[in-house]
Write a protein that holds these residues in place. Structure first.
Motif, mmCIF file in Angstrom:
data_model
loop_
_atom_site.group_PDB
_atom_site.id
_atom_site.type_symbol
_atom_site.label_atom_id
_atom_site.label_comp_id
_atom_site.label_asym_id
_atom_site.label_seq_id
_atom_site.Cartn_x
_atom_site.Cartn_y
_atom_site.Cartn_z
ATOM 1 N N TRP A 213 40.548 91.931 21.694
ATOM 2 C CA TRP A 213 41.349 92.642 20.336
ATOM 3 C C TRP A 213 42.536 93.189 20.710
ATOM 4 O O TRP A 213 43.530 93.360 20.075
ATOM 5 N N GLU A 214 42.730 93.332 22.047
ATOM 6 C CA GLU A 214 43.868 93.810 22.787
ATOM 7 C C GLU A 214 45.119 92.575 22.496
ATOM 8 O O GLU A 214 46.170 92.873 21.975
ATOM 9 N N LYS A 217 45.568 92.339 18.397
ATOM 10 C CA LYS A 217 46.409 93.539 17.873
ATOM 11 C C LYS A 217 47.942 93.148 18.485
ATOM 12 O O LYS A 217 48.766 93.547 17.588
ATOM 13 N N TYR A 218 48.158 92.784 19.667
ATOM 14 C CA TYR A 218 49.431 92.394 20.060
ATOM 15 C C TYR A 218 50.181 91.372 19.183
ATOM 16 O O TYR A 218 51.330 91.337 18.676
ATOM 17 N N ILE A 220 49.341 90.366 16.072
ATOM 18 C CA ILE A 220 49.725 90.789 14.882
ATOM 19 C C ILE A 220 50.864 92.027 14.667
ATOM 20 O O ILE A 220 51.889 91.933 13.753
ATOM 21 N N LYS A 221 50.776 92.882 15.717
ATOM 22 C CA LYS A 221 51.780 93.946 15.853
ATOM 23 C C LYS A 221 53.378 93.189 15.819
ATOM 24 O O LYS A 221 54.270 93.831 15.180
#
Length: 485
Positions: A213-214, A217-218, A220-221
């Protein structure tokens, strides 16, 4: 003798060896591409070649939405951020692309009629397109991972083998089909899918992770806000062929595609050099010594300028050999497209600081502005001037992109309090001015083979008599890279 060369090669800095290997690989890969152009321009009609060209343009646009350009600029930043988990990040990035590809196939299937009409392509070709996009992204993620640590042998070997098998598959599919344009597309797609599957299995094996997930998330962010940047960049690289096909004809799009391919002939070399240079440059920013090595960037620029001028000089003969008389009109579109390559080089290096400091707003402004200008100018000039007008709108768009990127570079230097420029700005722009002037003058000499031949001979003689100076320059570059990694 051979042993001495091997010993010298082993003593050469890793960055220099990597850049040399990638350059040689790019030359081999481009040579195979030239063979493919020579082969398929004679096997396909200009309309069938136009189908392939339009497919490539839509593929570029769809790549942005499906992969969010995960394998590119932000990947190098991730390799620094997750230095101790690079394998895991790579496999997760690849799985993200697979997941996005599955979603894209589902959407295309539901609205297949609509997409077929917009793309002017059959449904099964669009599915192949998505599979090829995902496969290419998987391969490029692995390439980026290997290149960041200068593991060039695996990348070079893989690239050459894939290119050779791809050429063979396309040839076999074309000779066995009546729909030769689509056959070439399917042959190339299958090649990417096969090799992409191999890389995916290998990456999953060494990465051990497909979902963190980390990392997700990176990705996508960081990449989602850059979607306008990447999409705009693809649009002003690809919209020309799509608009030519719609405003003129598929045949004209095919002829322009030859000009675009030749004009960007050196793009593989440029990309290879920058792929080796970017990680090195990021490390130099990190340790605060980037400004001390600014001459390296200028010498690369000078080398690119020489290659671009040589390409423009020999354009009529290269077009004649590559594509034949039916593509002769493409020669007038090559100079502005080739000049765009040098402009692209300057733009890429100006954006290095944006990527390093993870600043997205300036990149989005630059690409959106350039893309909008490109589309508007295409809409105005293509109906009246044809595909030659599209070549000049490409150059204008790149110049706009470069100017805004340079403003961004200066703002970031001020924001992060850089004591001096990390590039030799005046020299870079002076080289660009010379390239533009020479390129346009040489175009006026296309009907005079004798004069151009004399210029080529004169250029070779200048290089020969200045060989000692050139060797000294390369030694300086070599020495400056000796303390990398």
């Amino acid at each position: 003798m051979i042993r001495n060369y091997l010993n010298q090669y082993k003593k050469t800095p890793l960055t220099v060896r990597a850049a040399l290997a990638y350059t040689i690989c790019s030359i081999l890969q481009r040579s195979l591409s030239i063979i493919a152009v020579i082969l398929f321009t004679r096997m396909l009609t200009t309309e069938e070649y136009g189908q392939v060209s339009v497919y490539g343009s839509w593929q570029g646009i769809m790549t942005v939405f499906i992969t969010l350009q995960v394998p590119y600029g932000t990947f190098s930043t991730a390799m620094l951020k997750y230095e101790d988990r690079r394998n895991q990040y790579t496999s997760c990035a690849q799985f993200f692309c697979v997941m996005m590809g599955g979603i894209a196939v589902a959407v295309i299937t539901i609205f297949r009629t609509c997409f077929s009409q917009v793309f002017e392509l059959p449904y099964f070709i669009i599915v192949f397109m998505i599979a090829e996009i995902v496969a290419n992204a998987i391969i490029l993620c692995w390439f980026a991972r290997e290149r960041f640590e200068y593991k060039y042998r695996s990348v070079v070997t893989f690239t050459v083998v894939q290119s050779m098998i791809g050429l063979l598959l396309m040839f076999l599919f074309v000779i066995c089909s009546k729909e030769r344009g689509y056959a070439k597309i399917v042959g190339n797609s299958l090649n990417s899918i096969i090799f992409g599957s191999i890389v995916l299995a290998f990456s999953f094996y060494i990465g051990k992770k497909i979902f963190v997930w980390e990392f997700l998330k990176y990705i996508i962010k960081f990449n989602l806000p850059l979607l306008p940047y990447y999409l705009s960049q693809i649009i002003f690289n690809s919209s020309d062929r799509i608009m030519i096909s719609n405003l003129k004809s598929t045949s004209d799009a095919g002829i322009y595609s030859i000009a675009f391919s030749l004009g960007m002939l050196m793009n593989f070399i440029l990309t290879a050099v920058l792929n080796a240079y970017q990680p090195w440059f990021f490390y130099r920013i990190k340790d605060g010594t980037a400004a001390q090595h600014k001459k390296n960037t200028t010498w690369i620029a000078l080398g690119m300028a020489i290659l671009v001028i040589g390409l423009i000089t020999a354009t009529p003969e290269i077009i004649g050999i590559m594509a034949g008389e039916k593509y002769r009109g493409a020669i007038w579109a090559v100079p502005p497209i080739a000049i765009s390559l040098y402009v692209q080089y300057c733009t890429n290096i100006f954006l290095y600081l944006d990527f390093y400091h993870e600043i997205k707003v300036y990149m989005n402004i630059a690409t959106i502005s350039a893309a909008v200008i490109n589309v508007i100018l295409n809409w105005i000039f293509i109906p009246y001037v044809g595909f030659v007008g599209a070549a000049y709108t490409t150059l204008v768009s790149y110049i706009v992109f470069e100017i805004i990127s340079f403003i961004s570079y200066k703002k970031i230097c001020k924001q992060y309090e850089y004591k001096e420029d990390v590039f030799e700005i005046k020299k870079l722009f002076l080289i660009q001015l010379v390239v533009m002037m020479l390129g346009l003058v040489l175009m006026l000499l296309y009907k005079s083979f004798t004069i151009r031949l004399m210029l080529i001979v004169a250029g070779i003689l200048v290089v020969y008599f200045c060989r000692k100076t050139i060797i000294d320059v390369f030694k300086k570059i070599k020495t400056s890279g000796s303390n990398v990694l």
